[in-house]
Design a protein around this motif. Structure first.
Motif, PDB file in Angstrom:
ATOM      1  N   TRP A  15       0.838  -1.191   0.000  1.00 29.08           N
ATOM      2  CA  TRP A  15       0.000   0.000   0.000  1.00 29.08           C
ATOM      3  C   TRP A  15       0.875   1.243   0.000  1.00 29.08           C
ATOM      4  O   TRP A  15       1.960   1.264   0.541  1.00 29.08           O
ATOM      5  CB  TRP A  15      -0.880   0.039   1.248  1.00 29.08           C
ATOM      6  N   SER A  26      -9.587   6.152   1.788  1.00 28.60           N
ATOM      7  CA  SER A  26      -9.948   5.124   2.744  1.00 28.60           C
ATOM      8  C   SER A  26      -9.126   3.904   2.406  1.00 28.60           C
ATOM      9  O   SER A  26      -8.512   3.814   1.344  1.00 28.60           O
ATOM     10  CB  SER A  26     -11.447   4.796   2.637  1.00 28.60           C
ATOM     11  N   LEU A  28     -10.105   1.097   1.522  1.00 27.48           N
ATOM     12  CA  LEU A  28     -10.637   0.410   0.345  1.00 27.48           C
ATOM     13  C   LEU A  28     -10.113   1.013  -0.949  1.00 27.48           C
ATOM     14  O   LEU A  28     -10.089   0.345  -1.984  1.00 27.48           O
ATOM     15  CB  LEU A  28     -12.172   0.461   0.363  1.00 27.48           C
ATOM     16  N   ASP A  29      -9.698   2.280  -0.903  1.00 31.76           N
ATOM     17  CA  ASP A  29      -9.159   2.929  -2.095  1.00 31.76           C
ATOM     18  C   ASP A  29      -7.738   2.473  -2.391  1.00 31.76           C
ATOM     19  O   ASP A  29      -7.217   2.711  -3.480  1.00 31.76           O
ATOM     20  CB  ASP A  29      -9.148   4.460  -1.922  1.00 31.76           C
ATOM     21  N   LEU A  33      -9.265  -5.317  -4.559  1.00 35.96           N
ATOM     22  CA  LEU A  33      -9.944  -6.448  -3.940  1.00 35.96           C
ATOM     23  C   LEU A  33     -10.198  -7.594  -4.916  1.00 35.96           C
ATOM     24  O   LEU A  33     -10.584  -8.693  -4.494  1.00 35.96           O
ATOM     25  CB  LEU A  33     -11.270  -5.987  -3.325  1.00 35.96           C
ATOM     26  N   ARG A  87      -5.389 -12.126   5.191  1.00 38.14           N
ATOM     27  CA  ARG A  87      -6.529 -11.866   4.307  1.00 38.14           C
ATOM     28  C   ARG A  87      -7.471 -13.056   4.363  1.00 38.14           C
ATOM     29  O   ARG A  87      -7.120 -14.159   3.939  1.00 38.14           O
ATOM     30  CB  ARG A  87      -6.044 -11.586   2.893  1.00 38.14           C
ATOM     31  N   TRP A 107      -8.017  -8.473   6.794  1.00 35.82           N
ATOM     32  CA  TRP A 107      -9.104  -8.200   5.851  1.00 35.82           C
ATOM     33  C   TRP A 107     -10.021  -9.407   5.816  1.00 35.82           C
ATOM     34  O   TRP A 107      -9.595 -10.509   5.448  1.00 35.82           O
ATOM     35  CB  TRP A 107      -8.546  -7.920   4.454  1.00 35.82           C
ATOM     36  N   MET A 109     -13.732  -9.172   4.801  1.00 32.89           N
ATOM     37  CA  MET A 109     -15.029  -8.682   4.350  1.00 32.89           C
ATOM     38  C   MET A 109     -15.894  -9.846   3.861  1.00 32.89           C
ATOM     39  O   MET A 109     -15.396 -10.834   3.332  1.00 32.89           O
ATOM     40  CB  MET A 109     -14.835  -7.650   3.236  1.00 32.89           C
ATOM     41  N   GLN A 127     -10.812  -5.076   8.830  1.00 30.70           N
ATOM     42  CA  GLN A 127     -11.878  -4.787   7.875  1.00 30.70           C
ATOM     43  C   GLN A 127     -12.875  -5.945   7.851  1.00 30.70           C
ATOM     44  O   GLN A 127     -12.588  -7.024   7.348  1.00 30.70           O
ATOM     45  CB  GLN A 127     -11.291  -4.575   6.474  1.00 30.70           C
ATOM     46  N   ASP A 146     -13.653  -1.808  11.053  1.00 31.16           N
ATOM     47  CA  ASP A 146     -14.821  -1.366  10.294  1.00 31.16           C
ATOM     48  C   ASP A 146     -15.808  -2.523  10.142  1.00 31.16           C
ATOM     49  O   ASP A 146     -15.541  -3.510   9.453  1.00 31.16           O
ATOM     50  CB  ASP A 146     -14.378  -0.860   8.914  1.00 31.16           C
TER      51      ASP A 146
END
Length: 267
Positions: A15, A26, A28-29, A33, A87, A107, A109, A127, A146
């Motif tokens: 990142w 954010s 997510l930007d 994914l 992840r 991560w 989600m 996340q 989040d």
């Protein structure tokens, strides 16, 4: 410690967190994914079970940054595993035991954590957008991740710390984030929700007795039937929140000091 860990995680995942001001982006930007890093797995359940079986007494299995996406880890005892920056997108951890596990910056989600035990776990920058955590037990956990659009019906967060991290803002303000989350029947007895973000969220029948909501953002959330005896609303923003049918509202603390009280729904 948190800052150093966050920066090392950023490097590990490639990142560019410092390329722009923290508030302009954010998390997510900053990631793709659809990339293999978030859609494939580099280990299987059998691999993890075998590694745990060989693990010397007193040691932990370090899965830092590992891609474990879509794995079925349901019912596993993962207390001796570190999942920092792992992840786990779309993974199944229902009924798993993760008491005290480090899940910072993981991560996960759209994953399933139904009935999982996360007592005393660390979820800093985690996340879990769109995840299912119905009846999950996060008692005493550090929750600064989040959980937007997640389902957390009947989840237990008694004594959990969901407050904003005032020291470490290189990645933006880290705090418990619950936007459009289903927290119906969830328990937050004695929890620290100072400056937490809880917007457009259903807290119908939730137990907030003795919780601190000071400075929290509660805009548009529904507190119908929520027990707020001893809950501290000092400086909480209740703009458009439904607070008229709260249980034990007369026993709440500093409700008169909540922000935008005149804009809350009292009927």
């Amino acid at each position: 410690m948190k800052l150093a860990a966050s920066l090392s995680i950023a490097v590990a995942l490639g990142w560019t967190l410092l390329a722009a001001p923290a508030k302009s982006q954010s998390m997510l930007d900053m990631v793709d994914l659809a990339s293999p890093a978030f859609t494939t797995a580099e280990m299987s359940r059998a691999d993890i079970e075998a590694a745990l079986a060989k693990l010397p007494a007193g040691e932990k299995l370090d899965l830092f940054g590992k891609a474990l996406n879509k794995l079925d880890l349901s019912g596993m005892d993962l207390r001796r595993v570190s999942l920092q920056a792992a992840r786990l997108m779309g993974a199944n951890l229902s009924g798993a035991n993760l008491e005290g596990v480090n899940l910072d910056s993981a991560w996960s989600m759209n994953s399933d954590w139904t009935g999982a035990s996360l007592k005393g776990a660390s979820l800093f920058g985690t996340q879990l957008i769109g995840a299912t955590l119905d009846r999950a037990d996060l008692t005493g956990a550090r929750v600064a991740g989040d959980f937007s659009k997640a389902s957390m019906k009947g989840a237990k967060l008694d004594g959990a710390d969901l407050s904003a991290d005032e020291k470490n803002q290189s990645m933006g303000l880290m705090r418990g984030t619950f936007k459009s989350t289903n927290l119906e029947g969830a328990s937050f007895k004695g929890a620290n929700l100072r400056r937490a973000l809880i917007e457009y969220t259903s807290l119908n029948g939730a137990d907030l007795t003795g919780a601190s909501l000071a400075g929290s953002e509660l805009g548009g959330s529904d507190f119908t039937g929520a027990d707020v005896a001893g809950a501290d609303f000092d400086g909480a923003d209740v703009n458009s929140a439904r607070i008229g049918a709260m249980k034990n509202a007369e026993k709440a603390l500093n409700l008169d000091k909540a922000r935008n009280l005149d804009r809350a729904y009292r009927n």
